[in-house]
Design a protein around this motif. Structure first.
Motif, short mmCIF file in Angstrom:
data_model
loop_
_atom_site.label_atom_id
_atom_site.label_comp_id
_atom_site.label_asym_id
_atom_site.label_seq_id
_atom_site.Cartn_x
_atom_site.Cartn_y
_atom_site.Cartn_z
N GLU A 6 2.30 3.05 10.56
CA GLU A 6 1.23 3.09 9.56
C GLU A 6 0.61 4.48 9.49
OE1 GLU A 6 0.94 0.50 7.52
OE2 GLU A 6 2.54 -0.32 8.75
N ASN A 7 0.53 5.18 10.60
CA ASN A 7 0.05 6.57 10.58
C ASN A 7 0.98 7.43 9.74
OD1 ASN A 7 -2.11 6.00 12.24
ND2 ASN A 7 -1.12 6.73 14.12
N MET A 11 -3.64 3.44 0.09
CA MET A 11 -2.75 2.53 0.81
C MET A 11 -3.02 1.09 0.40
SD MET A 11 -0.53 3.90 2.97
CE MET A 11 -0.24 2.58 4.16
N ARG A 30 0.48 6.78 5.97
CA ARG A 30 -0.69 7.46 5.41
C ARG A 30 -0.44 8.96 5.25
NH1 ARG A 30 -3.31 3.35 8.47
NH2 ARG A 30 -3.21 4.59 10.39
#
Length: 206
Positions: free
Chosen positions: A161-162, A197, A165
């Motif tokens: 998820e990092n 997101m 982004r």
């Protein structure tokens, strides 16, 4: 709700375009979609279109921009590609959308649990997909929260998820840095570029 016309489109600023997307996403989350006669909208837009925003999003079947932002025919341009990456053809499409068709806002929309992001995290190589995933690799290397090499894979949700982004942010920067046409429109205040997101679990785009 009727399709946008040249008159209604002329009143929309980049800020108002963002508000329209936020309002639509809130309706989507609350399952309170606007009642539209899509056949009537198709007829109303047969001679021209006035989209107020352009959305660059992933091809994931759960991330249709028109649905997520509760928009109808003629409201938004939708550019879809795995991993919401940006290349020359997409930038050219954005220049058309903004310079020629008058779109006020460009939104790069990533999403949670993205397969393309996972593939890049795991350094997948497969046919032409290899070249596409290579465009996400810089975001993988840029992620500096996960320090243990053993944790830098798609199975680590936080890491993936990092990367997702960071990939959105890189796409936004690429759009601005690689187009003097769009840069000019941004400096004039006619267009804005943002990133966001989409949470697949809630439907929300913060």
């Amino acid at each position: 709700m009727k399709a946008h016309t040249s008159e209604t489109h002329a009143t929309i600023t980049p800020l108002r375009a963002l508000e329209l997307l936020k309002e639509g996403n809130q309706r989507f989350i609350n399952n309170l979609r606007v009642n539209r006669n899509l056949l009537q909208q198709a007829n109303d837009t047969r001679d021209g279109q006035w989209p107020f925003a352009t959305i660059v999003s992933c091809i994931d079947s759960r991330t249709s921009a028109e649905l997520v932002f509760d928009q109808g025919l003629g409201d938004v341009f939708s550019i879809r590609i795995a991993g919401n990456v940006v290349n020359t053809d997409i930038i050219g499409s954005l220049e058309f959308a903004c310079q020629l068709a008058g779109s006020r806002l460009i939104a790069v929309l990533g999403h949670t649990r993205c397969g393309a992001i996972k593939g890049a995290c795991d350094h997948v190589e497969m046919g032409n997909l290899t070249e596409l995933l290579a465009k996400i690799q810089p975001a993988v290397y840029e992620e500096n929260v996960t320090l243990d090499p053993a944790d830098r894979h798609s199975g680590n949700t936080e890491f993936a998820e990092n990367v997702a982004r960071l990939n959105v942010r890189r796409s936004v920067r690429t759009i601005v840095n690689r187009s003097h046409v769009l840069t000019g429109l941004i400096e004039e205040g006619r267009v804005a570029v943002i990133g966001g997101m989409h949470d697949l679990a809630t439907g929300q785009v913060p």
